[in-house]
Scaffold this motif. Structure first.
Motif, PDB file in Angstrom:
ATOM      1  N   GLU A 275       0.899  -1.160   0.065  1.00 56.16           N
ATOM      2  CA  GLU A 275      -0.122  -0.143   0.097  1.00 56.16           C
ATOM      3  C   GLU A 275       0.859   1.382   0.046  1.00 56.16           C
ATOM      4  O   GLU A 275       1.616   1.337   1.032  1.00 56.16           O
ATOM      5  CB  GLU A 275      -0.920   0.040   1.304  1.00 56.16           C
ATOM      6  CG  GLU A 275      -1.779  -1.226   1.292  1.00 56.16           C
ATOM      7  CD  GLU A 275      -2.609  -1.339   2.476  1.00 56.16           C
ATOM      8  OE1 GLU A 275      -3.637  -1.689   2.407  1.00 56.16           O
ATOM      9  OE2 GLU A 275      -1.830  -1.259   3.602  1.00 56.16           O
TER      10      GLU A 275
ATOM     11  N   GLY B 199      -5.368   0.529   3.617  1.00 53.07           N
ATOM     12  CA  GLY B 199      -6.794   0.123   3.628  1.00 53.07           C
ATOM     13  C   GLY B 199      -6.951  -0.840   4.836  1.00 53.07           C
ATOM     14  O   GLY B 199      -6.343  -0.830   5.727  1.00 53.07           O
TER      15      GLY B 199
ATOM     16  N   ASN C 229      -9.975   0.253   0.324  1.00 51.23           N
ATOM     17  CA  ASN C 229      -8.979   1.359  -0.052  1.00 51.23           C
ATOM     18  C   ASN C 229      -9.252   2.355  -1.002  1.00 51.23           C
ATOM     19  O   ASN C 229     -10.478   2.436  -1.512  1.00 51.23           O
ATOM     20  CB  ASN C 229      -7.622   0.599  -0.387  1.00 51.23           C
ATOM     21  CG  ASN C 229      -6.385   1.162   0.205  1.00 51.23           C
ATOM     22  OD1 ASN C 229      -6.295   2.646   0.564  1.00 51.23           O
ATOM     23  ND2 ASN C 229      -5.155   0.450   0.727  1.00 51.23           N
TER      24      ASN C 229
ATOM     25  N   GLN D  15      -2.240   0.725  -4.621  1.00 49.40           N
ATOM     26  CA  GLN D  15      -2.031  -0.842  -3.928  1.00 49.40           C
ATOM     27  C   GLN D  15      -1.510  -1.959  -5.146  1.00 49.40           C
ATOM     28  O   GLN D  15      -1.936  -1.684  -6.422  1.00 49.40           O
ATOM     29  CB  GLN D  15      -3.355  -1.314  -3.496  1.00 49.40           C
ATOM     30  CG  GLN D  15      -3.798  -0.357  -2.409  1.00 49.40           C
ATOM     31  CD  GLN D  15      -4.628   0.901  -3.065  1.00 49.40           C
ATOM     32  OE1 GLN D  15      -5.326   0.643  -4.006  1.00 49.40           O
ATOM     33  NE2 GLN D  15      -4.553   2.025  -2.273  1.00 49.40           N
TER      34      GLN D  15
END
Length: 206
Positions: A66, A71, A84, A94
């Motif tokens: 991430e 997230g 997310n 991501q």
């Protein structure tokens, strides 16, 4: 014995050597099953590995990189999903990784629910930044996936540069991975190791 040990060492090196995967020909799928439907993920991958986000522990081999923001996987009482945001202005994106390699990937997407429809998500192969598809901002629980002829290790989400802004909040209600086949060199390595163990055991008996 020394020759066999040398062979095992050679096979071990081969099994960890990078394998050329030049063919990333894509087949997009719009359903998860059944196995008889050529538009379905299980048609090409009868035994996928699934992550249902029932808790914060991901299936072995799966990880999420991430960038720009973390997230959430909420408690099961709120449902099973991963949430997310992709955002070009941060930037925030991501990458879904599977350590042993994949030849297919798919998920159930909800972009319309959390925060309302946004810019959509552009999906790429993380290994070479090849564009795969765009998940529309109106997606509300549909399955989107793909199968490749080659092997890859990551799938990257970035925002789609649309007219509805630079941000998209999304939920994944489940995720499916089609693992890469076991390399022949790894099979040979396992066979050689079994042979070596067998010889040593036989030597002890004599």
């Amino acid at each position: 014995m020394k020759k066999l040990a040398s062979l095992v060492l050679l096979l071990l090196m081969m099994s960890f050597a990078p394998v050329a995967q030049a063919d990333y020909t894509l087949t997009l799928v719009t359903a998860y099953s059944p196995d008889t439907d050529p538009h379905a993920f299980t048609y090409y991958c009868p035994t996928p590995v699934q992550e249902n986000f029932e808790d914060t522990t991901l299936i072995p081999g799966l990880s999420i990189t991430e960038v720009g923001g973390v997230g959430i996987i909420p408690p099961a009482i709120f449902g099973n999903f991963y949430e997310n945001i992709v955002d070009a202005s941060v930037p925030r994106y991501q990458t879904f990784n599977y350590s042993s390699g994949m030849r297919g990937w798919g998920a159930w997407f909800d972009l319309a629910g959390p925060g309302g429809p946004g810019s959509g998500i552009d999906v790429y192969l993380a290994d070479n930044d090849q564009f795969i598809m765009t998940i529309p901002g109106a997606a509300a629980g549909e399955f989107y996936g793909f199968i490749t002829a080659g092997t890859f290790t990551g799938v990257k989400f970035m925002n789609h540069p649309g007219t509805d802004g630079v941000q998209e909040t999304y939920d994944l209600d489940g995720l499916a991975v089609c693992p890469a086949p076991i390399p022949p060199s790894a099979i040979l390595l396992g066979t050689a190791l079994l042979g070596l163990v067998g010889l040593r055991f036989r030597k002890k008996l004599t």
